[in-house]
Motif scaffolding. Structure first.
Motif, mmCIF file in Angstrom:
data_model
loop_
_atom_site.group_PDB
_atom_site.id
_atom_site.type_symbol
_atom_site.label_atom_id
_atom_site.label_comp_id
_atom_site.label_asym_id
_atom_site.label_seq_id
_atom_site.Cartn_x
_atom_site.Cartn_y
_atom_site.Cartn_z
ATOM 1 N N SER A 98 0.832 -1.190 0.000
ATOM 2 C CA SER A 98 0.000 0.000 0.000
ATOM 3 C C SER A 98 0.875 1.252 0.000
ATOM 4 O O SER A 98 1.866 1.320 0.719
ATOM 5 C CB SER A 98 -0.897 -0.008 1.240
ATOM 6 N N ASN A 117 0.583 5.638 0.013
ATOM 7 C CA ASN A 117 -0.234 6.827 0.172
ATOM 8 C C ASN A 117 0.499 7.974 -0.526
ATOM 9 O O ASN A 117 1.617 8.313 -0.151
ATOM 10 C CB ASN A 117 -0.434 7.143 1.653
ATOM 11 N N HIS A 122 -10.832 11.906 -0.125
ATOM 12 C CA HIS A 122 -9.991 10.717 0.025
ATOM 13 C C HIS A 122 -10.354 9.668 -1.028
ATOM 14 O O HIS A 122 -11.522 9.480 -1.369
ATOM 15 C CB HIS A 122 -10.160 10.133 1.432
ATOM 16 N N LYS A 137 -9.111 5.521 -2.343
ATOM 17 C CA LYS A 137 -8.293 4.309 -2.148
ATOM 18 C C LYS A 137 -8.676 3.353 -3.266
ATOM 19 O O LYS A 137 -9.806 2.869 -3.328
ATOM 20 C CB LYS A 137 -8.542 3.680 -0.782
ATOM 21 N N TYR A 180 -2.538 -1.350 -3.162
ATOM 22 C CA TYR A 180 -3.432 -0.235 -2.875
ATOM 23 C C TYR A 180 -2.704 1.093 -3.066
ATOM 24 O O TYR A 180 -1.551 1.229 -2.670
ATOM 25 C CB TYR A 180 -3.956 -0.314 -1.434
ATOM 26 N N GLU A 205 -3.607 5.208 -2.353
ATOM 27 C CA GLU A 205 -4.583 6.102 -1.757
ATOM 28 C C GLU A 205 -3.998 7.485 -1.572
ATOM 29 O O GLU A 205 -2.779 7.674 -1.650
ATOM 30 C CB GLU A 205 -5.098 5.545 -0.419
#
Length: 148
Positions: A54, A56, A123, A125, A142, A144
């Motif tokens: 993941s 961000n 936001h 994701k 992922y 996001e």
């Protein structure tokens, strides 16, 4: 072990003993050899290991709506790894990956680009599903962030 080698092995045992092998013993040797071959085949596989699953991308302005994350991985198996498919959960996310096999011990990357242009701020994701010929056939990545 190829079937021909099993036959040669059985012939050698017959010659050493000086008599024919009993049918039960012959079947047992064949079954054991096939079992050993199957175990070796199953243990010889590619295996993908990602550094992280993941990412961000943080906060960004709507004017800078295109964001990219790169996921590094290693083939920790003992056979070449092939990424068969990488599909995103929506059209705003596009994965890019090499189609060439990755040798054991070698590294590779999957580049995921998110395009928030025309999307609602806030936001997000998104998911990218990666399918390989590896021991674990499917992995989810992922991406996001927060579009302001």
């Amino acid at each position: 072990m190829p079937i021909h080698n099993i036959y040669v092995l059985l012939q050698m045992i017959t010659i050493i003993k000086g008599k024919a092998i009993k049918p039960i013993m012959k079947k047992s040797l064949i079954i054991l050899t096939l079992l050993f071959t199957a175990v070796n085949f199953v243990s010889a596989q590619a295996e993908i290991k990602f550094d992280v699953l993941s990412k961000n991308v943080g906060n960004f302005k709507e004017a800078d709506a295109v964001q990219t994350a790169v996921y590094s991985f290693t083939n920790v198996g003992n056979q070449p790894l092939v990424i068969q498919q990488a599909t995103a959960s929506c059209g705003c996310t596009v994965p890019e990956y090499t189609k060439a096999p990755i040798a054991p011990g070698e590294k590779g990357q999957i580049k995921v680009t998110y395009n928030g242009k025309g999307k609602f701020p806030g936001h997000f994701k998104k998911t990218v599903t990666v399918r390989t010929n590896g021991k674990v056939e499917m992995t989810r990545l992922y991406i996001e962030g927060e579009m302001e």
